[in-house]
Design a protein around this motif. Structure first.
Motif, PDB file in Angstrom:
ATOM      1  N   TYR A 155      -6.732  44.280   3.472  1.00  0.00           N
ATOM      2  CA  TYR A 155      -5.437  43.823   4.001  1.00  0.00           C
ATOM      3  C   TYR A 155      -5.573  42.792   5.134  1.00  0.00           C
ATOM      4  O   TYR A 155      -5.005  41.701   5.048  1.00  0.00           O
ATOM      5  CB  TYR A 155      -4.632  45.059   4.432  1.00  0.00           C
ATOM      6  CG  TYR A 155      -3.164  44.817   4.597  1.00  0.00           C
ATOM      7  CD1 TYR A 155      -2.320  44.676   3.493  1.00  0.00           C
ATOM      8  CD2 TYR A 155      -2.610  44.731   5.871  1.00  0.00           C
ATOM      9  CE1 TYR A 155      -0.967  44.462   3.661  1.00  0.00           C
ATOM     10  CE2 TYR A 155      -1.253  44.518   6.037  1.00  0.00           C
ATOM     11  CZ  TYR A 155      -0.433  44.387   4.937  1.00  0.00           C
ATOM     12  OH  TYR A 155       0.912  44.163   5.103  1.00  0.00           O
TER      13      TYR A 155
ATOM     14  N   ARG B  25      -4.789  33.969   3.695  1.00  0.00           N
ATOM     15  CA  ARG B  25      -3.492  33.274   3.568  1.00  0.00           C
ATOM     16  C   ARG B  25      -3.354  32.211   4.666  1.00  0.00           C
ATOM     17  O   ARG B  25      -2.877  31.107   4.416  1.00  0.00           O
ATOM     18  CB  ARG B  25      -2.332  34.262   3.673  1.00  0.00           C
ATOM     19  CG  ARG B  25      -2.279  35.326   2.591  1.00  0.00           C
ATOM     20  CD  ARG B  25      -1.801  34.767   1.291  1.00  0.00           C
ATOM     21  NE  ARG B  25      -1.560  35.811   0.304  1.00  0.00           N
ATOM     22  CZ  ARG B  25      -1.854  35.695  -0.975  1.00  0.00           C
ATOM     23  NH1 ARG B  25      -2.393  34.584  -1.451  1.00  0.00           N
ATOM     24  NH2 ARG B  25      -1.591  36.674  -1.817  1.00  0.00           N
TER      25      ARG B  25
ATOM     26  N   SER C 135      -3.145  28.115   4.211  1.00  0.00           N
ATOM     27  CA  SER C 135      -1.978  27.364   4.704  1.00  0.00           C
ATOM     28  C   SER C 135      -2.416  26.239   5.635  1.00  0.00           C
ATOM     29  O   SER C 135      -1.906  25.118   5.552  1.00  0.00           O
ATOM     30  CB  SER C 135      -1.024  28.277   5.460  1.00  0.00           C
ATOM     31  OG  SER C 135      -0.595  29.295   4.620  1.00  0.00           O
TER      32      SER C 135
ATOM     33  N   TYR D 229       1.239  41.552  11.363  1.00  0.00           N
ATOM     34  CA  TYR D 229       1.031  41.821   9.947  1.00  0.00           C
ATOM     35  C   TYR D 229       0.114  43.030   9.738  1.00  0.00           C
ATOM     36  O   TYR D 229       0.329  43.855   8.856  1.00  0.00           O
ATOM     37  CB  TYR D 229       0.409  40.572   9.311  1.00  0.00           C
ATOM     38  CG  TYR D 229       0.214  40.649   7.824  1.00  0.00           C
ATOM     39  CD1 TYR D 229       1.298  40.539   6.955  1.00  0.00           C
ATOM     40  CD2 TYR D 229      -1.051  40.807   7.275  1.00  0.00           C
ATOM     41  CE1 TYR D 229       1.125  40.598   5.593  1.00  0.00           C
ATOM     42  CE2 TYR D 229      -1.232  40.864   5.904  1.00  0.00           C
ATOM     43  CZ  TYR D 229      -0.144  40.762   5.064  1.00  0.00           C
ATOM     44  OH  TYR D 229      -0.317  40.815   3.711  1.00  0.00           O
TER      45      TYR D 229
ATOM     46  N   LYS E 221      -2.088  40.181  -7.242  1.00  0.00           N
ATOM     47  CA  LYS E 221      -0.831  39.653  -7.787  1.00  0.00           C
ATOM     48  C   LYS E 221      -0.902  39.481  -9.294  1.00  0.00           C
ATOM     49  O   LYS E 221       0.120  39.505  -9.970  1.00  0.00           O
ATOM     50  CB  LYS E 221      -0.507  38.299  -7.149  1.00  0.00           C
ATOM     51  CG  LYS E 221       0.315  38.414  -5.890  1.00  0.00           C
ATOM     52  CD  LYS E 221       0.865  37.060  -5.511  1.00  0.00           C
ATOM     53  CE  LYS E 221       1.892  37.183  -4.427  1.00  0.00           C
ATOM     54  NZ  LYS E 221       2.382  35.861  -4.022  1.00  0.00           N
TER      55      LYS E 221
ATOM     56  N   GLU F  57       3.950  30.198  -1.553  1.00  0.00           N
ATOM     57  CA  GLU F  57       2.733  31.031  -1.528  1.00  0.00           C
ATOM     58  C   GLU F  57       2.326  31.386  -0.099  1.00  0.00           C
ATOM     59  O   GLU F  57       1.842  32.478   0.152  1.00  0.00           O
ATOM     60  CB  GLU F  57       1.584  30.292  -2.219  1.00  0.00           C
ATOM     61  CG  GLU F  57       1.662  30.345  -3.734  1.00  0.00           C
ATOM     62  CD  GLU F  57       1.487  31.756  -4.292  1.00  0.00           C
ATOM     63  OE1 GLU F  57       0.590  32.468  -3.843  1.00  0.00           O
ATOM     64  OE2 GLU F  57       2.283  32.134  -5.169  1.00  0.00           O
ATOM     65  N   SER F  58       2.553  30.449   0.813  1.00  0.00           N
ATOM     66  CA  SER F  58       2.152  30.703   2.195  1.00  0.00           C
ATOM     67  C   SER F  58       2.931  31.865   2.793  1.00  0.00           C
ATOM     68  O   SER F  58       2.465  32.511   3.730  1.00  0.00           O
ATOM     69  CB  SER F  58       2.407  29.468   3.055  1.00  0.00           C
ATOM     70  OG  SER F  58       1.832  28.352   2.479  1.00  0.00           O
TER      71      SER F  58
ATOM     72  N   SER G  10       3.591  34.528   1.315  1.00  0.00           N
ATOM     73  CA  SER G  10       3.148  35.801   0.729  1.00  0.00           C
ATOM     74  C   SER G  10       2.801  36.776   1.829  1.00  0.00           C
ATOM     75  O   SER G  10       2.934  37.983   1.684  1.00  0.00           O
ATOM     76  CB  SER G  10       1.901  35.594  -0.119  1.00  0.00           C
ATOM     77  OG  SER G  10       2.158  34.693  -1.131  1.00  0.00           O
ATOM     78  N   ILE G  11       2.346  36.217   2.936  1.00  0.00           N
ATOM     79  CA  ILE G  11       1.949  37.066   4.054  1.00  0.00           C
ATOM     80  C   ILE G  11       3.112  37.956   4.506  1.00  0.00           C
ATOM     81  O   ILE G  11       2.908  39.077   4.958  1.00  0.00           O
ATOM     82  CB  ILE G  11       1.396  36.197   5.209  1.00  0.00           C
ATOM     83  CG1 ILE G  11       0.570  37.033   6.168  1.00  0.00           C
ATOM     84  CG2 ILE G  11       2.467  35.412   5.915  1.00  0.00           C
ATOM     85  CD1 ILE G  11      -0.333  36.244   7.073  1.00  0.00           C
TER      86      ILE G  11
ATOM     87  N   GLU H  50       5.826  38.608   2.338  1.00  0.00           N
ATOM     88  CA  GLU H  50       6.186  39.404   1.152  1.00  0.00           C
ATOM     89  C   GLU H  50       5.271  40.611   0.999  1.00  0.00           C
ATOM     90  O   GLU H  50       5.680  41.663   0.534  1.00  0.00           O
ATOM     91  CB  GLU H  50       6.075  38.547  -0.107  1.00  0.00           C
ATOM     92  CG  GLU H  50       7.204  37.549  -0.258  1.00  0.00           C
ATOM     93  CD  GLU H  50       6.928  36.546  -1.360  1.00  0.00           C
ATOM     94  OE1 GLU H  50       6.221  36.877  -2.321  1.00  0.00           O
ATOM     95  OE2 GLU H  50       7.415  35.406  -1.234  1.00  0.00           O
ATOM     96  N   GLU H  51       4.003  40.442   1.367  1.00  0.00           N
ATOM     97  CA  GLU H  51       3.025  41.502   1.124  1.00  0.00           C
ATOM     98  C   GLU H  51       2.919  42.478   2.300  1.00  0.00           C
ATOM     99  O   GLU H  51       2.090  43.375   2.283  1.00  0.00           O
ATOM    100  CB  GLU H  51       1.654  40.864   0.869  1.00  0.00           C
ATOM    101  CG  GLU H  51       1.612  40.068  -0.425  1.00  0.00           C
ATOM    102  CD  GLU H  51       0.467  39.067  -0.465  1.00  0.00           C
ATOM    103  OE1 GLU H  51      -0.194  38.875   0.570  1.00  0.00           O
ATOM    104  OE2 GLU H  51       0.249  38.477  -1.528  1.00  0.00           O
ATOM    105  N   TYR H  52       3.759  42.288   3.288  1.00  0.00           N
ATOM    106  CA  TYR H  52       3.680  43.122   4.484  1.00  0.00           C
ATOM    107  C   TYR H  52       4.045  44.574   4.156  1.00  0.00           C
ATOM    108  O   TYR H  52       5.003  44.827   3.441  1.00  0.00           O
ATOM    109  CB  TYR H  52       4.636  42.558   5.544  1.00  0.00           C
ATOM    110  CG  TYR H  52       4.777  43.419   6.758  1.00  0.00           C
ATOM    111  CD1 TYR H  52       3.743  43.520   7.674  1.00  0.00           C
ATOM    112  CD2 TYR H  52       5.932  44.148   6.987  1.00  0.00           C
ATOM    113  CE1 TYR H  52       3.859  44.320   8.796  1.00  0.00           C
ATOM    114  CE2 TYR H  52       6.059  44.955   8.098  1.00  0.00           C
ATOM    115  CZ  TYR H  52       5.028  45.032   9.004  1.00  0.00           C
ATOM    116  OH  TYR H  52       5.146  45.839  10.105  1.00  0.00           O
TER     117      TYR H  52
ATOM    118  N   PRO I 131      10.469  43.395   7.270  1.00  0.00           N
ATOM    119  CA  PRO I 131       9.784  42.098   7.170  1.00  0.00           C
ATOM    120  C   PRO I 131      10.476  40.997   7.978  1.00  0.00           C
ATOM    121  O   PRO I 131       9.817  40.112   8.502  1.00  0.00           O
ATOM    122  CB  PRO I 131       9.820  41.794   5.673  1.00  0.00           C
ATOM    123  CG  PRO I 131       9.927  43.132   5.031  1.00  0.00           C
ATOM    124  CD  PRO I 131      10.705  43.999   5.963  1.00  0.00           C
TER     125      PRO I 131
END
Lengths: 390, 615
Positions: A215, A222, A226, A336, A386, B426-427, B429-430, B432-434, B440
């Motif tokens: 995680y 990510r 970016s 996060y 994914k 896509e960036s 996603s960080i 979305e995946e939390y 969120p």
């Protein structure tokens, strides 16, 4: 000590057979000729059978192997495991051993109710079945992290810590006590297997769960992607404002300082190592007991950070022992990874005397850079899960 | 595009009259400048296409004139697409082609002959301001409300002053011709239809400021947008409804409410004085000793007091440091409690609790994007409700102490201009995946990570413009380069994006006054609306709530959405409406503090206390 190979192999009932550990274990046991009934919940419009088939395909399990696993659809949290009276009774009459792999591994406080429902109340339902069945051996999958947070070595014994990092640890600890009490009263042998942090297979890195140690790494990946996009495909001004830039040899300067404690480390084991060790213990350690399936030594966080720097071609990733001011990159990392941060400050070390006694081969369990790389290569190829729907 | 497709577009016109105001600085349809009957506006020509194509009206000389007055400049396409997503230019072209084909075949357009009543009207107003030509009448005959029957008037007149109105009313009484007054030539709830005469007030566009007394007097043809624009130029603000709504019409109908009603109030709180022509043709104003008592409220309803010919609405000062912010919530109860608290503490100048539907629809330039953004806000970020607040620096500071998580103006601008990039980025996603304990949206709203979001989200007028059809990209890019287009204060004052709520389907709005100290009751009513909408298969959603009078009461809207051109949808909606009315009446009769907007129909001048606190 009785060697399992000399005993008749009965019918194994595995819960959570579509889960990360459960599926690996079920397939590994099937390969060794066990007859298995796997309890699987239908999910996201997929039947239990279909879920197992998809996982089997991912793990490259032979069709003949998979055919040795009969799938029954049910839910541990429901009375009679959601199987219906007839099937429940039929299974109770025929099952000789139960392996409880079903678990919710969420760390979030808001998931507490669900975690408790599956890890404790689901187990109660399963133990009820065990006591009414021909089951003579109950196998409970647990975590090494149920142990008290001490600076000393965590032993392979029941423990009652006053504090836990999260509901997952707490419920798994309660589950150990619950299964011990019930099995003891019912005269069922009990093995408790406490796993370290389980990652993908040692050779190919295959997995379909990217929580745990993946995680925080996912968040770094990510961010790196970016920033690279911003620097390479746009003017890069916003990245540079945050101190992110390319340095020599296309390495990225990513100023991210992570707070850890001295001696912090994580105990990571590959899933195939976990399965093999568990089966070995099942085969020969059938007197009952608690077994740590862990690394002999933790992987120090500073090593993990070094692996991360090397793999993602980054500089500026550092650790600190004290709190330093947060910039936007630290802020998003910390927000996060909030549920995982306690593990960056965890120095628990696990003894594995019971396990070592039964181990008759030298297994390389060290979490090296090569192993890290295999895991990361697979994770990125699978886009951190994914691409898998199962 | 074939004629059937054009007809489909024409029939989708929402009658919001947004093409009658210059809300995007494109100018308005040049065809309507000389004679602003609805027929000369794109809205009217949309109806006229349906009318001639379905042979419900003949091709008349007036129709030919109306059609010729359109130069296909395309302003309507920009304005209408912004609000409804429709492209009326194809209809304008279709109408021209239809009429040309008619003439090419040697057909002769009909000429309507004036009768005595029309001649009398024309004597009062001048010939060009009164008509009985079907091409003029037809756009006044219908509206999208499923409960409104098609009602063709016999005459339409555009008076220019109170004296003409007085004479027209006397004439109508004498000749026993029923009449109705229509504000901007639009009605969406069907109260202004007439089988006799329709008075269109669009020639009466006078605006007179009385700054010493904090008041602006507007005539009945002046829209909320025009009033606000003039007020802002002078450094003031008014409490205004939807931009194309006419202030006098609003007051006559049910009074004005907006998010600013949180501090400015409703009904009589909003005006200083008003002038009327009564049903006998006599003038009166509300400060007159013997004027009818319009301050009282009769919950059983009352007859219109006459024609409102001028209203003096209050001007408000506003602090220069005012800014908007949004406080997101994952549940209704939290959002309502917070809004109510803002009321009790007198924090903010404007407060509105918006649902996910409003929020996503308002800020998205296309329907497709709105659906995706709703999923992103609600599903990915967990924002189900949002409390919009317009407040000065001091109040914003307090709000941030009360609720740590806010979407600041800066972040909202970033999100609006990055909408096209938000879903599927896509960036992100960080986020979305939390899987942690926070919602969120708390991560997104964390002020510290704003620089990172600026990097992750492709946010610019160019980026947003990618969401619209290619030929409109340039227009949208220029439009969204203007800071007001993402400014919460400006958007709350001018309300130009709220009409987008009708883009998917026409909303049938149920507006209730509710007790804000009984949130459980509000949530119960809200679930009842939802239940009724669902069982009748009608798209439905919570609209908004604005706290009133220090959070003691609130004004609440729930919407059913209907496609008026779909018979099954219309039938379902009518059934749902009937059941909803029964439900509302039972709450109004049994629950303290619940009043339906019907209780103020034609009573928009009444005291707010009489409505809110007298049973």
């Amino acid at each position: 000590m009785i060697n399992r190979q000399e005993e008749e192999k009965g019918l194994l009932f595995i819960t959570g057979a579509s889960g990360f550990l459960g599926s690996h274990l079920a397939i590994e046991l099937a390969k060794r000729g066990y007859s298995i009934v796997g309890l699987i919940r239908p999910l996201n419009g997929l039947s239990g059978e279909e879920r197992l088939r998809r996982i089997g395909r991912l793990l490259e399990a032979d069709f003949r192997i998979l055919s040795r696993i009969s799938v029954v659809e049910g839910d541990m949290t429901l009375p009679e495991l959601g199987l219906g009276k007839d099937l429940y009774h039929e299974l109770s009459r025929s099952v000789t051993e139960i392996i409880n792999c079903a678990a919710d591994t969420s760390f979030a406080k808001k998931k507490r109710e669900v975690v408790e429902r599956i890890n404790v109340y689901g187990l109660e339902n399963l133990l009820k079945m065990a006591t009414k069945s021909k089951c003579s051996f109950f196998h409970q999958i647990s975590t090494a992290y149920v142990s008290e947070k001490t600076s000393g070595i965590c032993k392979e014994e029941l423990t009652s810590p006053k504090k836990f990092t999260n509901a997952y640890e707490e419920t798994k600890c309660r589950a150990e006590h619950l299964s011990t009490n019930v099995c003891h009263k019912a005269g069922i042998r009990l093995n408790i297997y406490r796993a370290g942090i389980v990652c993908g297979e040692s050779r190919k890195g295959r997995t379909f769960r990217f929580n745990g140690f993946y995680y925080p790494l996912k968040s770094i990946h990510r961010l790196v992607e970016s920033f690279r996009t911003n620097l390479l495909e746009k003017d890069g001004e916003k990245a540079r404002k945050m101190g992110v830039r390319f340095v020599e040899e296309n390495r990225l300067m990513l100023p991210l300082t992570i707070r850890v404690t001295e001696n912090a480390g994580i105990n990571v084991i590959p899933v195939d190592y976990f399965s093999r060790m568990l089966i070995k213990i099942m085969d020969v350690g059938n007197q009952g007991g608690i077994f740590h399936i862990t690394q002999e030594k933790n992987c120090p966080l500073k090593d993990l950070i070094e692996y991360t720097r090397k793999y993602f071609h980054i500089e500026g990733l550092n650790i600190t022992l004290d709190g330093s001011p947060e910039g936007p990159i630290e802020r998003i990392f910390n927000l996060y990874n909030e549920p995982y941060l306690p593990y960056l400050q965890d120095s628990r070390v696990f003894s594995s005397e019971n396990t070592m006694q039964l181990r008759d081969e030298k297994l390389d369990d060290r979490f090296t850079y090569e192993r890290f790389k295999i895991c990361m290569d697979y994770a990125i190829k699978a886009d951190w899960g994914k691409t898998f729907k199962g | 595009m074939n004629k059937t497709d054009i007809l489909q577009t024409a029939r989708q016109c929402r009658h919001y009259a947004m093409c009658k105001i210059d809300f995007l600085k494109t100018g308005i349809c040049p065809a309507a400048i000389d004679r602003p009957f609805v027929s000369f506006f794109p809205q009217g020509r949309m109806d006229l296409f349906s009318g001639v194509y379905e042979r419900r009206i003949p091709v008349t000389k007036e129709l030919v004139h109306i059609v010729e007055s359109c130069n296909l400049c395309g302003i309507c396409d920009k304005q209408c697409h912004f609000v409804t997503g429709l492209r009326p230019l194809t209809v304008m072209k279709g109408l021209k082609e239809y009429v040309q084909e008619f003439l090419d075949k040697g057909n002769v357009p009909e000429e309507s002959k004036p009768d005595d009543f029309l001649i009398a009207l024309q004597t009062i107003t001048g010939q060009k301001w009164a008509s009985s030509d079907p091409a003029i009448l037809f756009p006044y005959a219908d509206d999208p409300c499923p409960a409104t029957p098609f009602t063709m008037p016999r005459y339409v007149v555009m008076p220019s002053n109170s004296s003409e109105i007085s004479e027209i009313i006397k004439l109508c009484r004498r000749e026993e011709i029923p009449y109705a007054v229509r504000g901007n030539g639009a009605s969406v709830i069907g109260f202004v239809m007439s089988t006799g005469l329709v008075m269109d007030m669009n020639r009466m566009k006078g605006i007179r400021f009385d700054e010493k007394n904090w008041c602006v007097y507007v005539q009945p043809g002046v829209s909320a947008f025009e009033t606000q624009k003039e007020a802002v130029k002078k450094g003031y603000r008014v409490n205004a409804a939807e931009p194309s709504a006419l202030l006098c019409a609003n007051m006559m109908c049910s009074g004005i409410f907006s998010n600013f009603s949180h501090s400015y109030g409703i009904l009589a709180d909003n005006y200083v004085n008003a002038e009327f022509v009564d049903h006998d043709g006599n003038l009166f104003n509300l400060n007159q000793f013997d004027a009818p008592n319009l301050f009282s409220n009769d919950k059983m309803g009352r007859k219109s007091p006459g024609v409102c010919t001028e209203v003096g609405v209050k001007l408000y000062p506003f602090p220069e440091d005012e800014e908007g912010l949004i406080v997101p919530f994952s549940d209704m109860e939290g959002a309502l409690s917070f809004a109510s608290e803002l009321g009790r503490r007198r924090i903010g100048n404007a407060v509105g609790v918006l649902g996910g539907e409003y929020l996503s629809v308002f800020i998205s330039p296309t329907e497709e994007l709105a659906r995706r953004i709703k999923r992103f806000f609600s599903g990915t970020l967990g924002i189900k409700y949002a409390v919009l607040v317009v407040a000065d620096t001091y109040d914003r500071k307090i709000i941030q102490e009360m609720e740590k998580v806010v979407i600041s103006q800066k972040l909202l601008s970033l999100l609006i201009l990055g909408l096209a990039d938000l879903n599927g980025n896509e960036s992100l996603s960080i986020i979305e995946e939390y899987v942690g304990d926070r919602e969120p949206y708390e991560i997104l709203c964390d002020g510290e990570i704003l620089p990172l979001l600026e990097l992750l989200i492709d946010s610019s007028p160019e980026s947003l413009a990618k969401a619209v059809p290619e030929d409109l990209e340039g227009f949208y890019k220029d439009l969204y380069s203007r800071p007001e287009m993402t400014n919460m204060v400006w958007l709350s004052m001018f309300r130009i994006i709220s009409s987008r709520m009708g883009r998917y389907k026409h909303p049938v709005a149920f507006v209730l006054y509710v007790p804000m100290d009984n949130i459980a009751l509000i949530m119960e009513i809200d679930s009842e609306f939802k239940r009724i909408g669902d069982i009748h298969h009608i798209h439905n959603d919570y609209g908004f709530i604005t706290p009133l009078d220090m959070g003691k009461r609130g004004v609440y809207e729930f919407d059913f959405y209907v496609d008026p051109t779909d018979d099954a949808d219309r039938r379902n909606c009518l059934n749902a409406m009937a059941e909803a009315v029964e439900m509302i009446e039972s709450y109004c009769g049994g629950a303290n503090g619940v009043k339906w907007i019907q209780s103020v129909l034609y009573q928009g001048f009444c005291r707010s206390e009489n409505l809110l606190y007298l049973d």
